[in-house]
Write an enzyme that holds these catalytic residues in place. Structure first.
Site, mmCIF file in Angstrom:
data_model
loop_
_atom_site.group_PDB
_atom_site.id
_atom_site.type_symbol
_atom_site.label_atom_id
_atom_site.label_comp_id
_atom_site.label_asym_id
_atom_site.label_seq_id
_atom_site.Cartn_x
_atom_site.Cartn_y
_atom_site.Cartn_z
ATOM 1 N N ASP A 241 0.836 -1.199 0.000
ATOM 2 C CA ASP A 241 0.000 0.000 0.000
ATOM 3 C C ASP A 241 0.872 1.250 0.000
ATOM 4 O O ASP A 241 2.021 1.223 0.470
ATOM 5 C CB ASP A 241 -0.900 -0.025 1.248
ATOM 6 C CG ASP A 241 -1.973 1.046 1.208
ATOM 7 O OD1 ASP A 241 -2.288 1.537 0.106
ATOM 8 O OD2 ASP A 241 -2.508 1.385 2.281
ATOM 9 N N GLU A 242 0.366 2.361 -0.510
ATOM 10 C CA GLU A 242 1.052 3.672 -0.503
ATOM 11 C C GLU A 242 2.477 3.560 -1.047
ATOM 12 O O GLU A 242 3.444 4.052 -0.449
ATOM 13 C CB GLU A 242 1.084 4.250 0.922
ATOM 14 C CG GLU A 242 -0.275 4.430 1.573
ATOM 15 C CD GLU A 242 -1.075 5.595 1.018
ATOM 16 O OE1 GLU A 242 -0.663 6.166 -0.009
ATOM 17 O OE2 GLU A 242 -2.107 5.928 1.610
#
Length: 689
Positions: A241-242
């Site tokens: 994620d991110e």
């Protein structure tokens, strides 16, 4: 004896199926069903990236993939917990063995198993930031460095230099020449020596700091092929994620772990890469398809947060960036009003406008919880905080302390408090402790001597007569000379005093005591500019003290029983959040974009990404404000240049608001004075322009 039976945790049922077609949009569904091999998922702001990741994990488990073979990496423990809980909720069971957590959390688990390969015992201690600083100080002491000298950087700064060097994979010399260029270049070999000794000390005492959890994890993967192949074999599916916020070490770890199965799915938004100051590298996401051949690129561009008008403005702005993946957010939200562009006379009127508009929205039934004010730098909210306090609007500061509660502000104000009331014991002690050789005991002794006198002038003169060590006497003589100068000033006394305090010693104190010395110095320069509007010192101190005095108390006093609170936040801290009504303030050149771009023009794209992040926090209404006039100690009254981020916008995307004060004379159109910056046109109606 009473018996208590623990129930067996529910296992996943083979016959349970999630209705992916109805629960996901087409963009999200494509990722969930076709996320095999290397995949780059470009998820725009408010597009449901977390939902996509969660459903992808659930889909893999539903397909029969053992949870032990799935690795889900997030950037916060909170995000990891939320995602794992949502996976469990979707599957109606607990997927035992699923690897999920932050890079540091997972690194810790793996290093506990294999620490001996790197010369550590698997019972190593993890140092928090404070413990790491204590150990670093001990190392500096063992090296017989004169680290207590006032011009030698404090351990906090050296710790940050070393940490940034490790996470960015840049040599210490390059880090100091770039990020810490206010430090003396002669310190480079000294800090390099400290770093080598520090790394040896940690290994010898079987401790690791947070950076080691990444550094040693990567070292383990590169040093031992057997362990690397074992882990790479285990993790058949890796989801990150991110990804735009990863640093070089984290990216390399992912490549090593995914080297066998190549099922690496990274989710992120290059347009929201705003953490280079933490060593995040946007090239990780930009170059991902180059690193892994046959990478599939997915785009999730349906926004579930903002109105079409807000997204049109955001898309128009970010299109000016060259280094990006082209995309355009669209939305299912109904049309709202255009974003408002509001030019105000000065920062004081900007504060008055925002406070009044907030109260009006409240009268219309809008909760304070649905409103926020975002800013680039902390000094931009000085006048705003005072205005909110005066109008009894409760607020909470995110991304740092309230402006007037910060240490460097309170230090300078302490000097002024002494001039206003020379019997202020606390302010005397705060100032004395800033000087070399003066600790709590000396400060108490000095205070006892000067407190016996009857005037500030006699107290100042006494400073040079107090018997003490050579180092303390030298410091007291400097303080004596500073106060003598301050007592002689008349015109613009407060601003002059602040500037002189900085010039005398405090500017050097900032450089050696604070990692963000440049930002703090800018705060103090702006404090001096702010002080120009005050003729009396007691009025200035009253307003400052008023702001200090609230500290959340207004929340209890405000409309008994109400828990509503307005959020003031730096844009960096606001990433990932959203509000229905949003104010983005201080949009002038040199503030936003930040003045650093004058020396580093290549950073303009990250500044524009920061603006993009700011405006995409808004759901229903967006207000972009800037002060036309600012006051400077050195140049007097200035007319600000509106932010280039405003100038480059299509003027059909916002609605200019004209703000007039009560009883203010309005001019006819022929008499209107115009500010023109390129193709940017803003009409203003002020007597003093």
């Amino acid at each position: 004896m009473k018996k208590y039976q623990l129930q067996k945790q529910q296992a996943c049922f083979d016959n349970f199926k999630i209705d992916y077609q109805n629960e996901l949009n087409k963009e999200q569904l494509d990722v969930v069903l076709n996320g095999e091999g290397p995949c780059l998922v470009l998820a725009g702001a408010g597009s449901g990236k977390t939902r996509t990741l969660v459903y992808r994990v659930a889909y893999l488990i539903e397909k029969g993939i053992n949870p032990k073979n799935i690795l889900l990496v997030t950037f916060t423990n909170k995000a990891a917990k939320e995602m794992l809980n949502r996976v469990e909720f979707l599957l109606k069971c607990q997927p035992k063995g699923l690897w999920g957590g932050t890079f540091h959390h997972i690194g810790n688990i793996i290093l506990r198993r294999y620490a001996k390969v790197l010369g550590y015992n698997n019972k190593f201690t993890i140092l928090d930031q404070e413990d790491a600083k204590t150990l670093l100080k001990a190392v500096m002491g063992e090296l017989n460095l004169n680290y207590k000298d006032k011009y030698f950087p404090k351990a906090d700064i050296i710790q940050n230099v070393i940490s940034f060097s490790l996470n960015s994979q840049k040599p210490i010399s390059q880090v100091i020449e770039g990020k810490y260029n206010y430090l003396d270049p002669k310190l480079i070999p000294i800090i390099e020596t400290i770093n080598k000794a520090y790394q040896k000390k940690k290994l010898k005492t079987n401790v690791m700091d947070f950076d080691d959890l990444l550094i040693n994890w990567l070292k383990l993967l590169k040093k031992n092929k057997t362990i690397k192949n074992k882990l790479a074999s285990q993790f058949k599916y890796i989801l990150v994620d991110e990804y735009q916020d990863t640093n070089r070490i984290q990216a390399e770890i992912i490549y090593e772990l995914g080297s066998m199965h190549k099922n690496i799915l990274v989710v992120g938004d290059d347009c929201q890469s705003i953490y280079s100051f933490r060593a995040a590298d946007i090239n990780n996401i930009l170059d991902f398809p180059k690193k892994l051949k046959k990478t599939k690129v997915f785009k999730i561009e349906t926004n579930y947060r903002s109105s079409p008008e807000i997204l049109d403005l955001a898309n128009n702005s970010i299109a000016n960036n060259f280094n990006q993946y082209p995309k355009a957010l669209n939305t299912i939200i109904e049309h709202k009003q255009k974003p408002a562009l509001v030019a105000l006379r000065d920062s004081e009127q900007q504060a008055q406008f925002i406070a009044q508009r907030i109260l009006e929205l409240q009268d219309e039934g809008v909760s304070l919880d649905d409103m926020a004010i975002l800013f680039r730098s902390s000094f931009q909210v000085m006048e705003l905080e005072l205005e909110l306090n005066k109008r009894n609007i409760p607020y909470q500061m995110r991304g740092g302390m309230k402006f007037f509660e910060q240490a460097h502000i309170k230090d300078i104000v302490a000097y002024l408090k002494i001039i206003n009331n020379w019997q202020d014991e606390l302010s005397w002690k705060r100032v004395l402790l800033l000087y070399e050789g003066i600790g709590p005991a000396n400060a108490q002794m000095i205070w006892q001597e000067i407190s016996k006198l009857k005037t500030l002038k006699s107290a100042v003169e006494q400073l040079s007569r107090i018997p003490a060590s050579v180092k303390v006497i030298r410091s007291l003589e400097k303080l004596n000379q500073l106060f003598k100068f301050l007592l002689e000033q008349n015109q613009d006394f407060i601003a002059t005093a602040i500037k002189q305090i900085l010039k005398a010693d405090y500017q050097d104190y900032l450089k050696t005591n604070f990692e963000n010395a440049k930002d703090r110095l800018e705060d103090l320069n702006q404090l001096a500019n702010f002080a120009l509007q005050y003729e009396k010192l007691e009025d200035f101190l009253s307003d400052v003290t008023l702001s200090e005095g609230f500290k959340g108390e207004t929340v209890e006093q405000y409309q008994a029983g109400s828990s509503e609170i307005l959020i003031l936040s730096t844009i960096h801290q606001a990433k990932g959040l959203e509000w229905k009504y949003l104010f983005v303030i201080g949009l002038v050149e040199g503030q936003f974009p930040h003045y650093k771009i004058y020396d580093h023009p290549e950073e303009i794209e990250e500044e524009r990404r920061l603006f993009y992040v700011a405006v995409t926090r808004a759901k229903d209404e967006l207000y972009l404000t800037y002060p036309i006039i600012s006051f400077s100690f050195s140049t007097g009254q200035n007319i600000n240049k509106p932010s280039s981020f405003l100038q480059e916008l299509d003027d059909q995307l916002f609605e200019p608001w004209q703000v007039n004060e009560e009883n203010e004379v309005e001019y006819d159109n022929d008499d209107e004075q115009q500010l023109v910056e390129g193709e940017f046109l803003q009409t203003v109606h002020y007597d003093d322009l």
